[in-house]
Motif scaffolding. Structure first.
Motif, PDB file in Angstrom:
ATOM      1  N   LYS A  70       3.883   2.398   5.406  1.00  0.00           N
ATOM      2  CA  LYS A  70       4.899   2.205   4.337  1.00  0.00           C
ATOM      3  C   LYS A  70       6.306   1.240   5.211  1.00  0.00           C
ATOM      4  O   LYS A  70       7.228   1.294   4.535  1.00  0.00           O
ATOM      5  CB  LYS A  70       5.320   3.161   3.747  1.00  0.00           C
TER       6      LYS A  70
ATOM      7  N   THR B 187      -0.807  -0.569   2.055  1.00  0.00           N
ATOM      8  CA  THR B 187      -2.173   0.001   2.206  1.00  0.00           C
ATOM      9  C   THR B 187      -2.999  -0.409   3.179  1.00  0.00           C
ATOM     10  O   THR B 187      -2.782  -1.712   3.747  1.00  0.00           O
ATOM     11  CB  THR B 187      -3.090  -0.172   0.643  1.00  0.00           C
ATOM     12  N   VAL B 188      -4.006   0.246   3.661  1.00  0.00           N
ATOM     13  CA  VAL B 188      -4.970  -0.262   4.438  1.00  0.00           C
ATOM     14  C   VAL B 188      -6.061  -0.340   3.856  1.00  0.00           C
ATOM     15  O   VAL B 188      -6.638   0.375   2.825  1.00  0.00           O
ATOM     16  CB  VAL B 188      -5.051   0.758   5.908  1.00  0.00           C
TER      17      VAL B 188
ATOM     18  N   ASP C 175      -7.739  -6.475   1.529  1.00  0.00           N
ATOM     19  CA  ASP C 175      -8.504  -5.644   0.674  1.00  0.00           C
ATOM     20  C   ASP C 175      -9.912  -5.405   1.361  1.00  0.00           C
ATOM     21  O   ASP C 175     -10.718  -6.461   1.902  1.00  0.00           O
ATOM     22  CB  ASP C 175      -8.771  -6.369  -0.759  1.00  0.00           C
ATOM     23  N   SER C 176     -10.368  -4.275   1.276  1.00  0.00           N
ATOM     24  CA  SER C 176     -11.636  -3.939   2.065  1.00  0.00           C
ATOM     25  C   SER C 176     -12.796  -4.876   1.783  1.00  0.00           C
ATOM     26  O   SER C 176     -13.614  -5.308   2.519  1.00  0.00           O
ATOM     27  CB  SER C 176     -12.042  -2.574   1.904  1.00  0.00           C
TER      28      SER C 176
HETATM   29  N1  LIG Z   1      -8.320  -2.196  -2.960  1.00  0.00           N
HETATM   30  C1  LIG Z   1      -7.878  -1.730  -1.797  1.00  0.00           C
HETATM   31  C2  LIG Z   1      -7.457  -0.208  -1.667  1.00  0.00           C
HETATM   32  C3  LIG Z   1      -6.612   0.149  -0.280  1.00  0.00           C
HETATM   33  C4  LIG Z   1      -6.224   1.484  -0.335  1.00  0.00           C
HETATM   34  O1  LIG Z   1      -5.734   2.034  -1.489  1.00  0.00           O
HETATM   35  N2  LIG Z   1      -6.223   2.037   1.059  1.00  0.00           N
HETATM   36  C5  LIG Z   1      -5.856   3.619   0.853  1.00  0.00           C
HETATM   37  C6  LIG Z   1      -6.440   3.983   2.265  1.00  0.00           C
HETATM   38  S1  LIG Z   1      -8.136   4.506   1.888  1.00  0.00           S
HETATM   39  C7  LIG Z   1      -4.313   3.534   1.350  1.00  0.00           C
HETATM   40  O2  LIG Z   1      -4.018   2.763   2.012  1.00  0.00           O
HETATM   41  N3  LIG Z   1      -3.608   4.429   0.677  1.00  0.00           N
HETATM   42  C8  LIG Z   1      -2.128   4.651   0.993  1.00  0.00           C
HETATM   43  C9  LIG Z   1      -1.452   4.469  -0.118  1.00  0.00           C
HETATM   44  O3  LIG Z   1      -1.880   3.866  -1.237  1.00  0.00           O
HETATM   45  O4  LIG Z   1      -0.152   4.356  -0.084  1.00  0.00           O
HETATM   46  C10 LIG Z   1      -8.628  -2.007  -0.623  1.00  0.00           C
HETATM   47  O5  LIG Z   1     -10.144  -1.505  -0.908  1.00  0.00           O
HETATM   48  O6  LIG Z   1      -8.712  -2.542   0.502  1.00  0.00           O
END
Ligand SMILES: N[C@@H](CCC(=O)N[C@@H](CS)C(=O)NCC(=O)O)C(=O)O
Length: 226
Positions: free
Chosen positions: A41, A53-54, A66-67
């Motif tokens: 963040k 996000t990762v 995005d994954s």
């Molecule tokens: N749609 C995105 C979602 C990414 C996502 O939500 N990643 C999670 C980790 S698995 C994350 O970064 N969470 C931290 C947050 O939402 O603050 C993808 O698939 O890349």
């Protein structure tokens, strides 16, 4: 091309990308952000992903956030071996199962495991609302194990005879369940997850098969071996 993945140790969506790279035998650099220190963040990271996000993949300056989008790009940039199938039929099968795992397996695993692994919750008393929530979450997760077991009834990988995007999406979720069984045995035992090897032998063998593929060991969350 220089490939740099930004992720958090054990984050399932980031792990998907590491597995896609491993299945393709590609070299890449991983930058692990410390979620506990809010690095995902930070202003520095938000400059490349405003959502914080990762995963993020930086491919020679092309930034992807995005994954699944990253896996699709990888497949176009490096077509062999394919992650999303080759024939129209294979594409249909891979996308169908990939999105089912994204929607249902991911949701079931996260609902069950985030409170246990991230919040450190312990087993709630029987008869409480929290216990009922866990029972519902466990039932949903067992249903998804059953779905995977059914896919593996006719093939060694979730969408055929070679690893695909479905395996990249499902493996982190199943590995994290196993991690919870090893580190939070009491609570996982209460919901039938200490018997997954006998209940779901095909999923168990598949997990070992994926873990033994070249370079997959390098995708394992570093904090698990600390
Ligand atoms: N749609 C995105 C979602 C990414 C996502 O939500 N990643 C999670 C980790 S698995 C994350 O970064 N969470 C931290 C947050 O939402 O603050 C993808 O698939 O890349």
């Amino acid at each position: 091309m220089k490939l740099t993945v930004y992720t958090v140790s054990g984050a399932p969506r980031g792990w998907r990308v590491l597995l896609g790279l491993a299945f393709k035998g590609l070299k890449y650099e991983t930058k692990f952000l410390k979620a506990s220190e809010g690095e995902h963040k930070s202003a520095e990271f938000r400059a490349i992903n405003p959502r914080g996000t990762v995963p993020v993949l930086d491919a020679d300056g092309l930034i992807m956030r995005d994954s699944l989008g990253i896996l699709a790009w990888l497949d176009r940039q490096y077509p062999e071996p394919p992650l999303f199938g080759e024939t129209p039929e294979e594409v249909a099968v891979v996308w169908q199962a990939t999105l089912e795992c994204c929607d249902y397996l991911r949701d079931a695993a996260n609902t069950m495991l985030a409170p246990i692994l991230l919040k450190g919750e312990s087993l709630p008393d029987e008869g409480t609302k929290r216990r009922a929530d866990y029972e519902a979450a466990a039932e949903a997760l067992h249903t998804e194990y059953g779905f995977l077991e059914g896919l593996l009834d006719r093939q060694p990988y979730l969408a055929g005879h070679s690893p695909s995007a479905v395996d990249a999406v499902a493996f982190p979720e199943i590995a994290i369940v196993q991690r919870a069984v090893e580190t939070k045995r009491d609570i996982m035992d209460a919901f039938g997850f200490t018997e997954i090897a006998s209940k779901y032998p095909l999923v168990t063998a598949w997990k070992e098969r994926i873990a033994a593929l070249p370079s997959v060991v390098e995708t394992m969350p570093p904090h698990w071996s600390e």
